[in-house]
Enzyme design. Structure first.
Site, mmCIF file in Angstrom:
data_model
loop_
_atom_site.group_PDB
_atom_site.id
_atom_site.type_symbol
_atom_site.label_atom_id
_atom_site.label_comp_id
_atom_site.label_asym_id
_atom_site.label_seq_id
_atom_site.Cartn_x
_atom_site.Cartn_y
_atom_site.Cartn_z
ATOM 1 N N GLU A 1 -5.750 -9.305 0.206
ATOM 2 C CA GLU A 1 -6.114 -8.255 1.014
ATOM 3 C C GLU A 1 -7.393 -8.319 0.931
ATOM 4 O O GLU A 1 -7.670 -7.967 0.040
ATOM 5 C CB GLU A 1 -5.376 -7.031 1.765
ATOM 6 N N GLU B 1 0.861 -0.246 0.162
ATOM 7 C CA GLU B 1 -0.342 -0.034 -0.589
ATOM 8 C C GLU B 1 0.709 1.200 0.018
ATOM 9 O O GLU B 1 0.528 1.632 0.637
ATOM 10 C CB GLU B 1 -0.910 -0.255 1.256
HETATM 11 O O1 IFM Z 1 -4.064 -3.523 8.899
HETATM 12 C C1 IFM Z 1 -4.396 -2.774 7.805
HETATM 13 C C2 IFM Z 1 -3.178 -3.711 6.567
HETATM 14 O O2 IFM Z 1 -2.531 -2.790 7.093
HETATM 15 C C3 IFM Z 1 -3.316 -2.580 5.477
HETATM 16 N N1 IFM Z 1 -4.747 -2.954 4.730
HETATM 17 C C4 IFM Z 1 -5.608 -2.781 5.820
HETATM 18 C C5 IFM Z 1 -5.605 -3.643 7.290
HETATM 19 C C6 IFM Z 1 -6.642 -3.377 7.643
HETATM 20 O O3 IFM Z 1 -6.702 -1.687 8.258
#
Ligand code: IFM
Length: 470
Positions: free
Chosen positions: A371, A169
């Protein structure tokens, strides 16, 4: 949903878990680990963290990793992403820290032993403090320091690790730290944010180039792959949009999505975005030779973190209260379903729409959902007779709906290879700490981080092992 969604996933589709070093390891001062920005902020103002649980916490995976990997494997998960912490692997002179390296060797060996393929990311918002003090991503020396760190990690683990990622990210630090003022150092400066974004892009490309060189010389496994992971947000605007609304979509999509997609597929940045930024006074700190560096940023595959869409409309003002140019503002869609714990919209079809955008605009690109997950504050309120958290009413529908749209995207040509659920084991979440729980496995903070399967875990096992989305 229109026509019936396919309800099975290909037999070679993989299921796994996503987590990160800073959110799981704990042991924040072990192995000679240096301070990172989360440790700094926790030390400075612990009240900024939910229930005063700071970065030291992790979820105790640093001690329990062998059991945790076995538990994941029992749930049918065959891979797990974590990240190496820069502040644990390297010392302040930019040299390998042998104690940190030893920790990661043991971690990866335990994963392999359990039958869980470790996916290794190099950076998850966790800059060592001493490098931040030198200017962080705004300073080329720090970009170089990252490339040196990446080289060290590739050399150290090159024969152990097959799946590498440069960043998780990369859009988040520019936004949260430099633009929205939400995370330390709380800046509201769009020009700095884009400069940071540019520095990260160069760092990604330098690391990717280093990876290629080390692979050619046999230091990195011949079958290894390099990628980047971003939280892409499919952009939408209101019905019957004005040209100004569409312009807002172009820039929101350009900065958040196309920037990274162009970088990892073409080795360039989107010219229309760079030009519009410049026309509003945000000029990237481009140096001679940068074009060649960026050109080396093309990856083998991509991770797509999906949580929510981005609904925007034309901004009301040209300039915000901090003097930054406005390109878009939030559009509140009246039909939006919101996860109240997080304030994020739940819109499973977004995963399909973005998959189709990638299929159309970047047809060669292979990717996986790196994710996806739902964090719920009341997660621990409802229990089954045997004391398990009863999350069947929300976690299962959330994942099922997203998987159905993924299956449909694959049927329609998307090159999606797998799915990693975020936070399969409850873990620490930045300044929300343990407020919202994502896991299929509960972590009990009152009982020394003990683990217990939630009611939804059996459903996950079924889907992960049969590939049938029930
Ligand atoms: O916890 C975070 C992660 O570090 C990066 N993506 C989103 C997750 C949930 O908020």
């Amino acid at each position: 949903m229109g026509r019936q969604n396919p309800s099975t996933l290909p037999s070679d589709f993989f299921f796994g878990a996503a987590m990160s070093g800073p959110q799981t390891e704990g042991m924040w001062q072990a192995h000679g680990k240096l301070e990172n920005l989360w440790d700094l902020w926790s030390n400075q103002d612990i009240r900024a963290f939910y229930n005063r649980v700071g970065s030291y916490a992790g979820n105790d995976m640093g001690a329990r990793y062998a059991d945790d990997y076995r538990l994941l494997r029992e749930l049918g998960l065959t891979s797990m992403r974590t990240s190496i912490q820069w502040s644990r692997l390297m010392d302040a002179d930019g040299k390998l820290n042998p104690a940190g390296a030893d920790f990661y060797h043991r971690l990866f060996a335990a994963a392999h032993e359990a039958g869980v393929e470790p996916f290794v990311n190099l950076y998850h918002f966790d800059m060592p403090t001493y490098l931040f003090r030198r200017g962080g991503w705004e300073n080329r020396e720090v970009v170089e320091a990252y490339a040196n760190y990446a080289r060290t990690a590739f050399a150290e683990f090159g024969q152990e690790i097959t799946y590498w990622f440069t960043f998780n990210e990369p859009i988040v630090e520019p936004e949260q730290r430099y633009e929205h003022g939400a995370w330390y150092p709380f800046a509201h400066n769009a020009a700095r944010a884009r400069c940071v974004q540019y520095g990260i892009s160069l760092a990604h490309a330098l690391a990717t180039d280093t990876f290629r060189g080390l692979q050619e010389s046999g230091v990195v496994r011949a079958d290894a792959k390099i990628g980047l992971i971003n939280c892409f947000t499919p952009p939408y605007t209101r019905e019957n949009p004005s040209p100004a609304d569409l312009e807002a979509v172009r820039m929101a999509d350009g900065i958040g999505n196309r920037w990274w997609l162009d970088l990892v597929t073409k080795g360039t940045l989107p010219a229309d975005v760079v030009d519009t930024l410049a026309s509003r006074g945000i000029v990237l700190p481009v140096r001679a030779g940068d074009k060649d560096i960026l050109a080396r940023g093309v990856v083998d595959w991509l991770g797509f973190n999906y949580y929510q869409p981005n609904r925007v409309q034309a901004p009301e003002h040209d300039i915000d209260e901090y003097g930054n140019p406005c390109f878009a503002q939030k559009y509140v869609w009246p039909d939006a379903v919101i996860n109240k714990s997080r304030g994020w919209e739940i819109y499973p079809k977004g995963i399909y729409d973005f998959a189709m955008t990638m299929t159309r605009d970047y047809p060669q690109l292979e990717w996986f959902v790196s994710e996806n997950g739902i964090g719920v504050e009341e997660d621990r309120a409802l229990r089954t007779a045997d004391g398990a958290i009863d999350d069947l009413a929300y976690r299962v529908p959330f994942v099922r709906d997203h998987l159905l749209w993924i299956a449909r995207a694959i049927a329609d040509g998307a090159r999606c290879r797998g799915y990693h659920y975020w936070g399969v084991i409850d873990c620490w979440s930045w300044n929300n700490a343990y407020k919202n729980r994502y896991g299929f496995i509960e972590v009990n903070l009152q009982d020394n981080y003990s683990r217990k399967l939630k009611a939804s875990a059996e459903w996950l096992r079924q889907v992960a092992t049969t590939h049938v989305i029930e």
